[in-house]
Design a protein around this motif. Structure first.
Motif, PDB file in Angstrom:
ATOM      1  N   ASP A  15      35.707  32.313  51.861  1.00 26.85           N
ATOM      2  CA  ASP A  15      36.030  33.353  50.882  1.00 26.85           C
ATOM      3  C   ASP A  15      37.126  34.266  51.414  1.00 26.85           C
ATOM      4  O   ASP A  15      38.050  34.638  50.676  1.00 26.85           O
ATOM      5  CB  ASP A  15      34.781  34.153  50.512  1.00 26.85           C
ATOM      6  CG  ASP A  15      35.049  35.134  49.395  1.00 26.85           C
ATOM      7  OD1 ASP A  15      35.781  34.780  48.448  1.00 26.85           O
ATOM      8  OD2 ASP A  15      34.521  36.265  49.449  1.00 26.85           O
ATOM      9  N   GLY A  19      40.624  34.440  49.642  1.00 24.63           N
ATOM     10  CA  GLY A  19      40.997  35.772  49.173  1.00 24.63           C
ATOM     11  C   GLY A  19      42.338  36.206  49.739  1.00 24.63           C
ATOM     12  O   GLY A  19      43.165  36.808  49.048  1.00 24.63           O
ATOM     13  N   GLY A  37      36.917  44.656  50.997  1.00 25.79           N
ATOM     14  CA  GLY A  37      36.253  43.360  51.077  1.00 25.79           C
ATOM     15  C   GLY A  37      36.054  42.878  52.496  1.00 25.79           C
ATOM     16  O   GLY A  37      34.962  42.459  52.879  1.00 25.79           O
ATOM     17  N   GLU A  80      29.171  34.401  47.075  1.00 22.42           N
ATOM     18  CA  GLU A  80      30.340  33.931  47.829  1.00 22.42           C
ATOM     19  C   GLU A  80      30.943  32.695  47.168  1.00 22.42           C
ATOM     20  O   GLU A  80      32.161  32.560  47.076  1.00 22.42           O
ATOM     21  CB  GLU A  80      29.972  33.616  49.284  1.00 22.42           C
ATOM     22  CG  GLU A  80      29.614  34.814  50.120  1.00 22.42           C
ATOM     23  CD  GLU A  80      30.777  35.715  50.469  1.00 22.42           C
ATOM     24  OE1 GLU A  80      31.939  35.409  50.132  1.00 22.42           O
ATOM     25  OE2 GLU A  80      30.537  36.749  51.091  1.00 22.42           O
ATOM     26  N   SER A  83      32.893  33.744  44.182  1.00 26.18           N
ATOM     27  CA  SER A  83      34.121  34.397  44.616  1.00 26.18           C
ATOM     28  C   SER A  83      35.163  33.369  45.068  1.00 26.18           C
ATOM     29  O   SER A  83      36.355  33.487  44.744  1.00 26.18           O
ATOM     30  CB  SER A  83      33.820  35.381  45.745  1.00 26.18           C
ATOM     31  OG  SER A  83      35.002  35.996  46.197  1.00 26.18           O
ATOM     32  N   GLU A  86      36.601  31.755  42.021  1.00 28.46           N
ATOM     33  CA  GLU A  86      37.536  32.660  41.347  1.00 28.46           C
ATOM     34  C   GLU A  86      38.874  32.697  42.088  1.00 28.46           C
ATOM     35  O   GLU A  86      39.937  32.654  41.469  1.00 28.46           O
ATOM     36  CB  GLU A  86      36.939  34.069  41.253  1.00 28.46           C
ATOM     37  CG  GLU A  86      35.797  34.172  40.273  1.00 28.46           C
ATOM     38  CD  GLU A  86      35.066  35.504  40.351  1.00 28.46           C
ATOM     39  OE1 GLU A  86      35.311  36.296  41.297  1.00 28.46           O
ATOM     40  OE2 GLU A  86      34.234  35.757  39.472  1.00 28.46           O
ATOM     41  N   ASN A  87      38.809  32.784  43.416  1.00 32.97           N
ATOM     42  CA  ASN A  87      40.039  32.805  44.206  1.00 32.97           C
ATOM     43  C   ASN A  87      40.831  31.516  44.029  1.00 32.97           C
ATOM     44  O   ASN A  87      42.048  31.546  43.825  1.00 32.97           O
ATOM     45  CB  ASN A  87      39.732  33.012  45.695  1.00 32.97           C
ATOM     46  CG  ASN A  87      39.185  34.386  45.996  1.00 32.97           C
ATOM     47  OD1 ASN A  87      39.373  35.332  45.238  1.00 32.97           O
ATOM     48  ND2 ASN A  87      38.488  34.513  47.108  1.00 32.97           N
ATOM     49  N   LYS A 107      24.274  33.113  38.762  1.00 33.47           N
ATOM     50  CA  LYS A 107      24.711  34.504  38.852  1.00 33.47           C
ATOM     51  C   LYS A 107      24.011  35.343  37.792  1.00 33.47           C
ATOM     52  O   LYS A 107      23.558  36.446  38.062  1.00 33.47           O
ATOM     53  CB  LYS A 107      26.229  34.604  38.694  1.00 33.47           C
ATOM     54  CG  LYS A 107      26.751  36.017  38.857  1.00 33.47           C
ATOM     55  CD  LYS A 107      28.253  36.048  38.790  1.00 33.47           C
ATOM     56  CE  LYS A 107      28.814  37.403  39.113  1.00 33.47           C
ATOM     57  NZ  LYS A 107      28.504  38.446  38.185  1.00 33.47           N
TER      58      LYS A 107
END
Length: 116
Positions: A15, A19, A37, A80, A83, A86-87, A107
């Protein structure tokens, strides 16, 4: 280090890397979100797990048959994973809908439990 915490650690590293790559692409590497973060949120996850582990060991918690540590780790693994997805999506990588649906359901389930 057991398997659960090892999985979470690897996902945390992934992550952070994804990120950082996303921040490079969006040209905001030195943003406040990156700082919060990496410097605050990630260590806080592990402090929370350590707290849950200590509560699990407390004598008054022996009556319940649920490990708070495992619950915390499981929730963090799901967060995580979302995330990372999404990244990677912002980096242009597409995921099969079933993966997105499974993580979205997990989620949503975690969010409902949080409200109770």
């Amino acid at each position: 280090m057991d398997g659960d915490i090892r999985v979470l650690f690897y996902l945390t590293v992934i992550d952070c890397i994804t990120g950082f790559l996303k921040a490079i692409k969006e040209r905001n590497v030195l943003s406040k979100n990156m700082f919060i973060g990496f410097i605050i949120r990630k260590p806080a996850i592990y402090l929370g797990i350590a707290t849950m582990y200590q509560l699990d060991k407390a004598s008054f918690m022996k009556d319940i048959n649920v490990s708070l540590r495992v619950c915390m780790i499981t929730g963090c693994i799901i967060m995580e994973s979302i995330s990372i997805m999404e990244n990677l999506t912002k980096l242009g990588i597409k995921f099969p809908g079933i993966i997105e649906n499974i993580l979205a359901v997990k989620k949503e389930s975690l969010d409902k439990d949080k409200l109770k």
